[in-house]
Design an enzyme around this catalytic site. Sequence first.
Site, PDB file in Angstrom:
ATOM      1  N   HIS A 244       0.791  -1.235   0.000  1.00  0.00           N
ATOM      2  CA  HIS A 244       0.000   0.000   0.000  1.00  0.00           C
ATOM      3  C   HIS A 244       0.826   1.290   0.000  1.00  0.00           C
ATOM      4  CE1 HIS A 244      -3.407  -2.531   1.202  1.00  0.00           C
ATOM      5  NE2 HIS A 244      -2.685  -3.007   2.185  1.00  0.00           N
TER       6      HIS A 244
HETATM    7  C1  BDR Z   1      -2.471   0.710   5.762  1.00  0.00           C
HETATM    8  O1  BDR Z   1      -2.588   0.094   7.042  1.00  0.00           O
HETATM    9  C2  BDR Z   1      -1.349  -0.405   7.463  1.00  0.00           C
HETATM   10  O2  BDR Z   1      -1.457  -1.722   7.897  1.00  0.00           O
HETATM   11  C3  BDR Z   1      -0.398  -0.297   6.315  1.00  0.00           C
HETATM   12  O3  BDR Z   1       0.887   0.060   6.765  1.00  0.00           O
HETATM   13  C4  BDR Z   1      -0.997   0.753   5.422  1.00  0.00           C
HETATM   14  O4  BDR Z   1      -0.488   2.032   5.744  1.00  0.00           O
HETATM   15  C5  BDR Z   1      -3.316  -0.064   4.777  1.00  0.00           C
HETATM   16  O5  BDR Z   1      -4.661   0.032   5.149  1.00  0.00           O
END
Ligand code: BDR
Length: 316
Positions: A244
């Site tokens: 992400h």
């Molecule tokens: C986001 O949540 C976290 O677990 C990850 O680092 C990312 O920033 C994804 O929803």
Amino acid sequence: MSDRIPVILDCDPGHDDMVALVLALGSDRLDVKAITNVAGNKAMEKVNRNTLNILNWCGVEKEVAAGAVRPLVRPYNRTDTDGCHGLTGLDGFDFPADNPLKLSKRRAIEVMADVVRHSPKPVTLITTGPTTNVGLFLRAFPDLIPNIARISMMAGTCHFILTEPFMEFNAYLDAEATRIIFESGVPITMFGYDVTYSVLFRQDFTQRLLATGTRTGLMMQKLLDEFTVLHNKRWIDLGGCPVHDACAVAGVIDPTIVTRSEKMYVRIQTEPGPLSGATICDYQHRSGMEPNAEVVFAMDNQRFFDMVVESAAKLK
Ligand code: BDR
Ligand code: CA
């Protein structure tokens, strides 16, 4: 004046934050002015440790400042076993126990204010954790808003539903701070689940990282192979694993990497109820509200992965 883009990376490592950090630090397009931490994937202490461990391992020295230990209004009540990053927040790699790097004596929003105030060029804020620090900063220093070029955020979702409708972790954990951002008037690029779940890596990618021959590539391969197991077991297995946060960095390094996006009005629900924390994206333009965000739907995946490998190859 340097032709690099001045950025601050606000994060909560986290495996994908680690990729975001490497991508930014290895890029010759970006000038990373500082790194600020926020409680998110893990509580502040672990997030601080993780950021400093990554920097030390990769041979990079930058100011790293601790930020908000909890959301503006809501409680921070995650336990160590929550989420998909393991107990440490970066399970899968043993960093050296001794780390000479230390946290800044300044807090996140002090550093943001200093950097933004003194930058000859407007600064881009990249946010890959819950939005608390950036929300606080916008409230505390409204006079500095004109010198923010853009907020590139990994947050929110338009159509992609992971668990609960329209919820994405960084956006909902601190919905009030997210709301401040959406209402700030600062140009926003939203890298939400719609795009991040379409950029999935597989083992061929982690093998390419290893093949860079750098310590950084080795660390990434180990962490991302572990993350694949953790993420796909905890959330969803779509035949690969997302990174992400790195998407929000890639879009700053080269905006043409975005192949499909749309400007629209986005608001976040802060009122109590089952949808509190949901991002509501007016993708049919029916609200009559002016667009306040560019919502990204697709990227050039191949170029993205190449970019990450290039950065990994440039660091130690
Ligand atoms: C986001 O949540 C976290 O677990 C990850 O680092 C990312 O920033 C994804 O929803
Ligand atoms: Ca994150």
